[in-house]
Design a protein around this motif. Structure first.
Motif: not given
Lengths: 95, 95
Positions: A1-7, A33-36, A53-57, A88-92
Motif C-alpha cells: 500500500m502506498i499513500k499519497v498526500v497532494a497538498k 480497481e487498485e484504488n484503496i 489523501i489517497e491510498e493505492w495498492k 506531493i509526497n508519496i509514502y510507504n
C-alpha cells in the motif's frame, strides 16, 4: 500500500470550483480497481489549503492512475486554480 | 473525524532515532480512546521526510492528545532531530 498526500494551495475565490473538479476526480478515481481510498480534505484553519489523501495498492497502480483520461484532464484544470505548485509526497508506511 | 498530517524533515543520520521515538508515540497514541488511526509514513523518494498521518474523533480529542505526557515528551525529542519545523495541517473531509 502506498499513500499519497497532494497538498493544493488554491487561489482565493476558486475554492468552490476546485471542489467541483475534485468531486469528479474523487468519483472516477474510486472506480479504479487498485484504488484503496481517495478523498479531498480541507484545512480547518485555511480553507484555501485543499489536499488529496489517497491510498493505492502499489506504485504501479498510482502510475496507472496518473495516465487515466480523468486524471490527466482534471489535474490540468485543478492546476489553473492554484496559487503555487501542488506539494506531493508519496509514502510507504514506516510504523 | 479530523485528519492530521504532520510532515517532518529529519536531519541526515537521525532517521533511525526519529523512528524509535515515533514508534513509542504511535504505540501510546493508539491506546488513546478517541484515536481512530495513527501512523508514521516515509517518503518513497526522500527518506528524511517522515510524516505522521493521524485520524481523531474530533478536535477536542486532538487537543486532549497534545496534552498527554507521552505526546509532550516525545514531540520535544522529535523536534531536536529535525532540520526545520514540522509542517502540520489539520483537515476535515471535504469530498
Amino acid at each position: 500500500m502506498i499513500k499519497v498526500v497532494a497538498k493544493g494551495y488554491v487561489k482565493a475565490g476558486e475554492v468552490e470550483k476546485f471542489k467541483e473538479y475534485a468531486a469528479e476526480l474523487v468519483k472516477e478515481s474510486k472506480k479504479e480497481e487498485e484504488n484503496i481510498s481517495y478523498g479531498l480534505y480541507q484545512d480547518t484553519s485555511n480553507p484555501q489549503i485543499l489536499t488529496f489523501i489517497e491510498e493505492w495498492k502499489d506504485q504501479a497502480a498510482l502510475d496507472q492512475h496518473m495516465k487515466t483520461p480523468h486524471f490527466v484532464r482534471i489535474f490540468a484544470e485543478l492546476g489553473k486554480l492554484q496559487e503555487k505548485e501542488t506539494d506531493i509526497n508519496i509514502y510507504n508506511l514506516a510504523i
